[in-house]
Each structure stands twice: as structure tokens, then as C-alpha cells.
Enzyme design. Structure first.
Site, PDB file in Angstrom:
ATOM      1  N   ARG A   1       0.832  -1.210   0.000  1.00  0.00           N
ATOM      2  CA  ARG A   1       0.000   0.000   0.000  1.00  0.00           C
ATOM      3  C   ARG A   1       0.868   1.262   0.000  1.00  0.00           C
ATOM      4  O   ARG A   1       0.525   2.254  -0.655  1.00  0.00           O
ATOM      5  CB  ARG A   1      -0.931  -0.009   1.224  1.00  0.00           C
ATOM      6  CG  ARG A   1      -1.944   1.122   1.210  1.00  0.00           C
ATOM      7  CD  ARG A   1      -3.043   0.911   2.244  1.00  0.00           C
ATOM      8  NE  ARG A   1      -4.084   1.916   2.107  1.00  0.00           N
ATOM      9  CZ  ARG A   1      -4.502   2.708   3.097  1.00  0.00           C
ATOM     10  NH1 ARG A   1      -3.966   2.603   4.301  1.00  0.00           N
ATOM     11  NH2 ARG A   1      -5.452   3.598   2.891  1.00  0.00           N
TER      12      ARG A   1
ATOM     13  N   HIS B   1       0.572   4.635  -2.497  1.00  0.00           N
ATOM     14  CA  HIS B   1       0.451   6.001  -1.993  1.00  0.00           C
ATOM     15  C   HIS B   1       1.661   6.838  -2.379  1.00  0.00           C
ATOM     16  O   HIS B   1       1.564   8.052  -2.498  1.00  0.00           O
ATOM     17  CB  HIS B   1       0.246   5.987  -0.472  1.00  0.00           C
ATOM     18  CG  HIS B   1      -1.123   5.522  -0.068  1.00  0.00           C
ATOM     19  ND1 HIS B   1      -1.747   5.925   1.079  1.00  0.00           N
ATOM     20  CD2 HIS B   1      -2.000   4.683  -0.681  1.00  0.00           C
ATOM     21  CE1 HIS B   1      -2.950   5.357   1.159  1.00  0.00           C
ATOM     22  NE2 HIS B   1      -3.121   4.590   0.110  1.00  0.00           N
TER      23      HIS B   1
ATOM     24  N   ASN C   1      -2.854   8.707   4.973  1.00  0.00           N
ATOM     25  CA  ASN C   1      -1.673   7.877   5.230  1.00  0.00           C
ATOM     26  C   ASN C   1      -1.549   7.445   6.682  1.00  0.00           C
ATOM     27  O   ASN C   1      -0.553   6.819   7.065  1.00  0.00           O
ATOM     28  CB  ASN C   1      -0.404   8.626   4.796  1.00  0.00           C
ATOM     29  CG  ASN C   1      -0.274   8.683   3.281  1.00  0.00           C
ATOM     30  OD1 ASN C   1      -0.848   7.852   2.577  1.00  0.00           O
ATOM     31  ND2 ASN C   1       0.451   9.665   2.777  1.00  0.00           N
TER      32      ASN C   1
ATOM     33  N   HIS D   1      -6.035  -5.805  -2.719  1.00  0.00           N
ATOM     34  CA  HIS D   1      -6.861  -5.974  -1.524  1.00  0.00           C
ATOM     35  C   HIS D   1      -7.107  -7.448  -1.204  1.00  0.00           C
ATOM     36  O   HIS D   1      -7.880  -7.759  -0.318  1.00  0.00           O
ATOM     37  CB  HIS D   1      -8.178  -5.195  -1.678  1.00  0.00           C
ATOM     38  CG  HIS D   1      -7.992  -3.704  -1.663  1.00  0.00           C
ATOM     39  ND1 HIS D   1      -9.006  -2.810  -1.867  1.00  0.00           N
ATOM     40  CD2 HIS D   1      -6.873  -2.956  -1.459  1.00  0.00           C
ATOM     41  CE1 HIS D   1      -8.534  -1.566  -1.787  1.00  0.00           C
ATOM     42  NE2 HIS D   1      -7.239  -1.630  -1.551  1.00  0.00           N
TER      43      HIS D   1
END
Ligand code: HEM
Ligand SMILES: *[C@@H]1O[C@H](CO)[C@@H](O)[C@H](O)[C@H]1NC(C)=O
Ligand SMILES: *[C@@H]1O[C@H](CO)[C@@H](O)[C@H](O)[C@H]1NC(C)=O
Ligand SMILES: *[C@@H]1O[C@H](CO)[C@@H](O)[C@H](O)[C@H]1NC(C)=O
Length: 328
Positions: free
Chosen positions: A74, A78, A103, A201
Site C-alpha cells: 500500500r 500512496h 496515510n 486488496h
């Protein structure tokens, strides 16, 4: 005579073609010279063991605590969506990307630091944190039994990290397929790549707050009753801090179960379930129900994402420590 003339003109045509090709090649070279380029063997002479060192550290961290895999994967997303893939997400501070609420749940930074430290012992000042993060993201997929891929390298670390960026660039869990498509298009990624990358996911967790639009207040009528009851029991309020595994069947495996879940209506967040609910993205969900297809699609999509606004050459810097700009 006529035959010779034909031969002459064929030769002339061939010469013209060769000339045209040479000109085209020169144009291509001169344009790539000003554009960013990454190379698969970027560290082959300056730090040939870099990928082994990163893999060693990321596996060590993973076997100690398997949640670092989704954590790091992840982080890579980001990073790339804010200022490009330049490790801007790693910089500590009250005003950097890490201070943004988007975040607040990121984790796995210690494993990246450990990888950077190991690399610095062998090849000081050579390998960027931006590349280490991409190697590490690939490694997390391998460690969770997904397929690896070759990571093009040569990214430089950014000099800018702003808390104001993530709210502008990162999609919230309440987005519909249409909004997600537009969000990824802004980064040069297709609707299909968006769906494939959402396959991340299949590992990791979300939190009750991220289901605010489905199980609190207005209830999503499309959510299966048993799932709703279970989630409401686990999440008495939208601020309950209990982590919710996104793929409830195989949270630790990089498989296609995430896609099966949403195909049967058991997605958790709106941004998950919408991918099957919307006819524009449903075919991509269906195509990725096959492991082999998903594996290679995911690898290719990660490489595409890893190219977003990269800094190369003399841009940016090679950070000494991933969490601090040099000179800080
Ligand atoms: C399509 C748009 C996306 C949305 C709206 C979205 C949103 C979210 C949200 C809200 C969470 C839960 C965060 C939490 O509560 O801790 C999450 C978790 C996660 N996301 Fe996404 N995401 C998207 C795409 C991606 C992409 C492209 C990747 C990676 C390539 C990714 C990787 C992950 C991972 C691995 C987790 C689990 C994190 C953990 O266990 O700590 N996501 N995502
Ligand atoms: C192992 O994992 C725990 C958390 O799960 C963490 O606090 C600790 O620092 C980790 N140790 C190493 C050596 O990575
Ligand atoms: C950052 O925030 C902390 C805690 O709120 C505060 O103690 C510190 O002074 C802040 N640092 C800067 C550079 O603003
Ligand atoms: C969470 O629930 C509270 C109380 O029900 C509500 O006021 C608030 O708007 C909710 N927050 C979110 C982010 O949905």
C-alpha cells in the site's frame, strides 16, 4: 535498360527508407534523452546485489510480522500517486505526506529502513529509496505466493513531500467505479489497470471507518444480510479501531479470492464492490478470476504504476536515510 531503371529506383527507394529510418531513430533517441528512462539493469555494476539485499530484509520482516506485506504494498501505491514514485511518502514530518489522514494507517516503514540500511552497507549513496520501495513492493507479492516481476530502476528520491497532496490524489473508499476510473486516468492508468491493482486488496486490512457509507446510517441495500450483521457486530461505531481483513478467506495469499468475493457480493468497501456492480468494470473483475491471468496482469500493472512521474538522472537526490531528506 528498363530493368536497370527499375533496379535503380528500387535502390533509391531503399536508400530513402534507410535514411528515413535513421532520421526517425535519431528523433527517438533525442526525445528519450530528455524524457525519464528506467532500466532493468540500472544497478548491475554499481550495486549488483541490491535486489538480494532488499529481499533478505523484507523477508526477515515478513516472517516476523506478515502484516508488513500489505503495509509495504500500500505504501508503494500512496507513493506513486503523490509526486510520482519518488519515495516522498517515506519522509517523516508534520507537514509531509505521512501527516495526511489518508496515510495515517500506513505501516511497514521499519522494513524499508532495514532494507535501505543493508543496501547502504554494501553500496553507500547509490540506490534510491524510491527503487528500494518498488523492489520491496514486488517482494511482498512474492512472499504472499504471488508472482514476482522485473522492476525497472533508476528512480531518484524526491525533494518535496506535502501533507496537502494525498487528499488531492488518493481515492477514498466511498468512490464509485466511475470516480475511481477518473482518479486513475489522472495518473495515466486505465480502468482495467485500476481493477487489476485493486486486486492488492487480496491481502491486508481495512477499518470500520472505511465502511461508513455502507453499514452506518444509510445501509447499503446490496450488502448480503449475513455480511452486514457480522460487520455491524464487529463495528459498533464508525470509529471502532478493529481491523477488518478485506479478503476474509485468504488474507495472507496473493490469490484471486478478492475478485471472487466481490463477484458474489461480499466486497467490504464501496470502492471494492463497485468494481463488480458497475458494468464498465465488471468484465475486468471476471477476467482476473483466473490466477494465471491475474498474476501476469498484476505484474504488468505494477510496472506501469512504478513509472508514474519518476525522477531520473540528476533530478532529486539519493537519500541517505529514507525518512529524511539529505541535509535534514
Ligand atoms: C482503487 C482505489 C483504491 C482505494 C479506494 C483503496 C482504498 C483502501 C483503503 C480505504 C484501505 C484500508 C486502509 C485502512 O483502513 O487501514 C486500503 C487498504 C489497502 N490497499 Fe487500497 N485502495 C485502492 C487501491 C489500491 C492499490 C492500487 C493498491 C496497491 C497497488 C492498494 C493496496 C492496499 C493494501 C495492500 C491494503 C491493505 C493495507 C494494510 O493491511 O495495512 N490499494 N485501500
Ligand atoms: C517484529 O514485529 C513486531 C510487531 O509485530 C515489531 O514490533 C518488531 O520490531 C519486529 N521485529 C523485527 C526484528 O522486525
Ligand atoms: C510536530 O508536531 C509535534 C507534536 O504535535 C510537535 O511537538 C513538534 O514541535 C512539531 N514539529 C514541527 C517541526 O512542527
Ligand atoms: C461517525 O459517526 C458519527 C456519529 O454517528 C457521525 O457524527 C460522524 O459523521 C461519522 N463519521 C463519519 C466519518 O462517517
Amino acid at each position: 535498360m528498363a530493368g536497370q531503371q527499375v533496379i535503380m529506383s528500387v535502390r533509391a527507394a531503399t536508400d530513402m527508407l534507410v535514411l528515413a529510418m535513421a532520421v526517425a531513430l535519431m528523433l527517438m533517441c533525442s526525445s528519450t534523452a530528455v524524457e525519464a528512462t528506467l532500466e532493468y539493469d540500472f544497478y548491475s555494476s554499481s550495486c549488483p546485489q541490491v535486489e538480494n539485499l532488499v529481499y533478505q530484509e523484507i523477508s526477515k520482516a515478513y516472517w516476523n510480522d506478515s502484516t508488513v506485506a500489505p503495509g509495504i504494498l500500500r505504501i508503494s501505491f500512496h507513493d506513486c500517486f503523490n509526486q510520482g514514485c519518488d519515495a516522498s511518502v517515506l519522509v517523516k514530518g508534520n507537514t509531509t505526506e505521512r501527516a495526511a489522514v489518508q496515510n495515517s494507517q500506513l505501516h511497514g516503514f521499519e522494513a524499508i529502513n532495514a532494507a535501505k540500511w543493508a543496501v547502504e552497507q554494501s553500496c553507500p549513496g547509490v540506490v534510491s529509496c524510491a527503487d528500494i520501495l518498488q523492489y520491496a513492493a514486488r517482494d511482498t507479492v512474492k512472499l504472499t505466493k504471488g508472482l514476482g516481476w522485473s522492476v525497472p530502476a533508476g528512480r531518484r528520491d524526491g525533494l518535496v513531500s506535502l501533507a496537502s497532496d494525498p487528499p488531492l490524489n488518493l481515492p477514498p473508499s466511498t468512490f464509485t467505479a466511475e470516480e475511481l476510473i477518473a482518479n486513475f486516468a489522472a495518473k495515466g492508468l486505465s480502468a482495467e489497470q485500476m481493477v487489476i491493482l485493486s486486486g492488492s486488496h487480496t491481502i491486508g486490512v481495512t477499518h470500520c471507518l472505511q465502511l461508513q457509507d455502507r453499514i452506518f446510517g444509510t445501509i447499503d441495500p446490496t450488502m448480503p444480510k449475513d455480511l452486514l450483521a457480522e460487520l455491524q457486530a464487529t463495528c459498533p461505531t464508525n470509529l471502532t479501531t478493529t481491523p477488518l481483513v478485506i479478503d476474509r478467506h485468504t488474507v495472507d495469499q496473493f490469490d484471486t479470492q478478492y475478485f471472487s468475493n466481490i463477484a458474489s457480493g461480499y466486497g467490504l468497501m464501496t470502492s471494492d464492490q463497485t468494481l463488480y456492480a458497475d458494468p464498465a468494470t465488471r468484465p475486468f473483475v471476471e477476467a482476473n478470476l483466473q490466477q494465471g491471468v491475474f498474476d501476469s496482469n498484476f505484474a504488468a500493472a505494477m510496472v506501469s504504476m512504478s513509472w508514474i512521474s519518476v525522477k531520473t538522472g540528476s533530478e532529486g537526490e539519493i537519500r541517505h536515510h529514507c525518512e529524511y531528506f539529505n541535509g535534514n
